[in-house]
Design an enzyme around this catalytic site. Structure first.
Site, PDB file in Angstrom:
ATOM      1  N   TRP A 153      25.820  26.171  36.077  1.00 45.79           N
ATOM      2  CA  TRP A 153      24.928  27.127  35.432  1.00 45.79           C
ATOM      3  C   TRP A 153      25.296  28.579  35.681  1.00 45.79           C
ATOM      4  O   TRP A 153      24.701  29.481  35.092  1.00 45.79           O
ATOM      5  CB  TRP A 153      23.487  26.916  35.915  1.00 45.79           C
ATOM      6  CG  TRP A 153      23.365  26.702  37.398  1.00 45.79           C
ATOM      7  CD1 TRP A 153      23.268  25.502  38.043  1.00 45.79           C
ATOM      8  CD2 TRP A 153      23.342  27.700  38.436  1.00 45.79           C
ATOM      9  NE1 TRP A 153      23.178  25.684  39.416  1.00 45.79           N
ATOM     10  CE2 TRP A 153      23.225  27.033  39.675  1.00 45.79           C
ATOM     11  CE3 TRP A 153      23.406  29.094  38.435  1.00 45.79           C
ATOM     12  CZ2 TRP A 153      23.172  27.701  40.899  1.00 45.79           C
ATOM     13  CZ3 TRP A 153      23.367  29.764  39.640  1.00 45.79           C
ATOM     14  CH2 TRP A 153      23.246  29.069  40.864  1.00 45.79           C
ATOM     15  N   LYS A 177      28.957  18.093  28.768  1.00 43.03           N
ATOM     16  CA  LYS A 177      27.595  18.209  29.290  1.00 43.03           C
ATOM     17  C   LYS A 177      27.426  19.563  29.961  1.00 43.03           C
ATOM     18  O   LYS A 177      27.950  19.804  31.049  1.00 43.03           O
ATOM     19  CB  LYS A 177      27.292  17.100  30.306  1.00 43.03           C
ATOM     20  CG  LYS A 177      25.869  17.215  30.896  1.00 43.03           C
ATOM     21  CD  LYS A 177      25.770  16.526  32.216  1.00 43.03           C
ATOM     22  CE  LYS A 177      24.695  17.026  33.143  1.00 43.03           C
ATOM     23  NZ  LYS A 177      24.164  18.355  33.016  1.00 43.03           N
ATOM     24  N   GLU A 252      36.357  21.187  40.608  1.00 42.43           N
ATOM     25  CA  GLU A 252      36.366  22.573  41.103  1.00 42.43           C
ATOM     26  C   GLU A 252      35.043  22.738  41.832  1.00 42.43           C
ATOM     27  O   GLU A 252      33.981  22.784  41.213  1.00 42.43           O
ATOM     28  CB  GLU A 252      36.518  23.549  39.942  1.00 42.43           C
ATOM     29  CG  GLU A 252      37.048  24.916  40.365  1.00 42.43           C
ATOM     30  CD  GLU A 252      35.952  25.867  40.814  1.00 42.43           C
ATOM     31  OE1 GLU A 252      35.680  25.905  42.043  1.00 42.43           O
ATOM     32  OE2 GLU A 252      35.383  26.546  39.964  1.00 42.43           O
ATOM     33  N   CYS A 286      31.472  30.703  42.992  1.00 42.10           N
ATOM     34  CA  CYS A 286      32.135  29.795  43.942  1.00 42.10           C
ATOM     35  C   CYS A 286      33.180  30.526  44.769  1.00 42.10           C
ATOM     36  O   CYS A 286      33.461  30.145  45.907  1.00 42.10           O
ATOM     37  CB  CYS A 286      32.757  28.617  43.201  1.00 42.10           C
ATOM     38  SG  CYS A 286      33.859  29.067  41.856  1.00 42.10           S
ATOM     39  N   GLU A 385      28.483  27.222  52.258  1.00 39.44           N
ATOM     40  CA  GLU A 385      28.327  28.000  51.027  1.00 39.44           C
ATOM     41  C   GLU A 385      26.841  28.220  50.755  1.00 39.44           C
ATOM     42  O   GLU A 385      26.067  27.271  50.634  1.00 39.44           O
ATOM     43  CB  GLU A 385      28.973  27.263  49.854  1.00 39.44           C
ATOM     44  CG  GLU A 385      28.935  28.055  48.563  1.00 39.44           C
ATOM     45  CD  GLU A 385      29.670  27.365  47.431  1.00 39.44           C
ATOM     46  OE1 GLU A 385      30.380  28.042  46.681  1.00 39.44           O
ATOM     47  OE2 GLU A 385      29.520  26.132  47.294  1.00 39.44           O
TER      48      GLU A 385
END
Length: 482
Positions: A153, A177, A252, A286, A385
């Site tokens: 997103w 998707k 990824e 990321c 993260e």
């Protein structure tokens, strides 16, 4: 409010079999923009069957035949650039200026792979030099087949372009998707596919969440490869689902990227690069350089420069001119960041800036930009993260320590080196275990370079010729020399 209860399959919008409904929320106003179908495995079956029927014809077109469709997709995005950027900001919460950069990135990606697919024809049937006399070998590159593309997103239309453009260029039919949180901008891809005249079944878009769509796609027997971008938790579940059929996967995943500021760096320029690496898109990247490693001699001036710049950030309406940072993309993501901040408080981390230093807007999923210093290497905030505007810093005394601390991570997606000596920065960058290393630069990602990481940051590479190769299989024909 929109009701999105249809799937784009075989170039037609068809009713979804899913009965669950998911809310699509504007993260700034907190209003519900749409109700989305949760999807159903039957939707996936229909989309995969359509792609399977379309695959042979799409492959047979060759690169020269496929390239105009990719150019048309780029042209369509360019025509709707302003409209789609506004829609992305409303759905994702990122400032409009950032959404416009996203559109430019996506447009460039489709154009790049239009060129790559044309060049693909020239790579077919090449002679392989053999040591054995009297034998000939010819090399060919065939598409993997029908592929499932699953995107997150945080970068609508960008991550999909990084997957969809090379997959189509390679000759793969696609079931796509998008994230259930940010489907609105991605819906335009179905309209653009129709405008471009893509053959029926080449591009299929299935809405829903992991329960309704993602799990069925990952384990579907007629899917030849799954390409996923997102969290490690979901990526590992996808890999497990694909394993029984030895299905190919590309992942990824996460990052915990370092930014190294050497003692010969200019602290003001270094502060600009640090800010861009962590507070862009509210830290929901990321590759966010969320671990700051600064030479001890430069620590004080750098932290002062960062504090001033953090104070100057303007949080507010993503569509308003001058907004530097919008809200986080969802209430769930804000809760996840707040959970980490509770850990930081329990650990007694030293705060330079946090929510006590500013007043947040009255509504929206906002999180104040945060900066901790002297964070222990064992802290969860240093190692995990966070995916929010949270920067953790610590000091080093020499290059060896800097490299050791930078590489001491489960992840290896990206890194940045800042130095007054470009050659020194490049030399140090070569020692870092990451897929992309910037030196004295913001986080630019040209289409021509690769994207992907070492260790738990994923499997495979996107972008550049490597992104195209990820959707190709190598074939050799061998026989008597003519």
């Amino acid at each position: 409010m929109q009701t999105l209860d249809r799937q784009f399959i075989d170039n037609r919008w068809q009713p979804s079999r899913g009965e669950r409904r998911l809310a699509v929320v504007n993260p700034y106003t907190e209003e519900v923009l749409a109700e989305l179908t949760g999807g159903h495995p039957d939707d996936v079956d229909a989309a995969v069957a359509a792609a399977r029927r379309a695959q042979p014809g799409w492959q047979a077109l060759g690169g020269t035949g496929r390239a105009p469709y990719l150019e048309a997709m780029a042209d369509g995005l360019a025509r709707r650039r302003q409209e789609l950027a506004h829609l992305s900001s409303r759905n994702n919460g990122k400032p409009l200026a950032e959404a416009l950069l996203d559109l430019d990135d996506a447009i460039a990606c489709y154009r790049y792979y239009a060129g790559q697919t044309r060049a693909l024809d020239q790579r077919q049937g090449q002679d392989v030099v053999l040591a054995q006399p009297g034998l000939q070998a010819l090399g060919y590159l065939d598409p993997v087949g029908v592929v499932a593309l699953i995107t997150p997103w945080n970068f609508p239309l960008v991550t999909s372009a990084w997957k969809l453009a090379p997959a189509l260029a390679a000759g793969c039919a696609v079931v796509f998707k998008p994230s259930e949180m940010t489907p609105l901008p991605e819906l335009a891809l179905a309209e653009l596919a129709l405008e471009a005249g893509l053959p029926a079944g080449v591009f299929n878009l299935v809405l829903g969440d992991g329960e309704g769509v993602g799990a069925a796609l990952s384990s579907h027997p007629d899917i030849d490869k799954v390409s996923f971008t997102g969290s490690n938790r979901v990526g590992e579940a996808i890999m497990a689902a694909a394993a029984p059929a030895s299905r190919a996967v590309a992942l990824e995943l996460g990052g915990k990227s370092p930014i190294l500021v050497l003692e010969d760096a200019d602290p003001e320029r270094a502060a600009e690069l640090v800010m861009a690496g962590i507070y862009f898109n509210a830290g929901q990247i990321c590759s966010a350089t969320s671990r700051l490693l600064v030479h001890r001699s430069l620590a004080e001036p750098l932290y002062r420069a960062l504090a001033g710049r953090i104070d100057a950030l303007r949080l507010g309406d993503p569509l308003a001119e001058g907004t530097d940072m919008g809200p986080l993309a969802s209430a769930r993501q804000r809760r996840a960041v707040l959970d980490y901040l509770a850990v930081a408080e329990a650990e007694g981390l030293a705060v330079v800036r946090d929510g006590r230093h500013r007043t947040l807007p009255a509504h929206g999923f906002f999180q104040a930009p945060v900066l901790f210093r002297d964070v222990p290497a064992a802290s969860r905030l240093w190692r995990e993260e966070i995916f929010g505007p949270v920067l953790c810093g610590r000091s080093f005394d020499d290059e060896e320590e800097a490299v050791r601390l930078a590489n001491d991570s489960d992840f290896g997606l990206a890194a940045t080196v800042v130095s007054g000596d470009p050659e020194r920065a490049r030399r140090l960058g070569r020692r870092l275990r990451a897929g992309t290393i910037w030196y004295n630069s913001v986080q630019v990602v040209p289409c021509e370079t690769s994207w992907g990481g070492f260790k738990r940051s994923g499997i495979g590479r996107e972008l550049g010729p490597w992104g195209l190769n990820a959707f190709l299989e190598v074939k050799h024909l061998l026989g008597p020399a003519d």
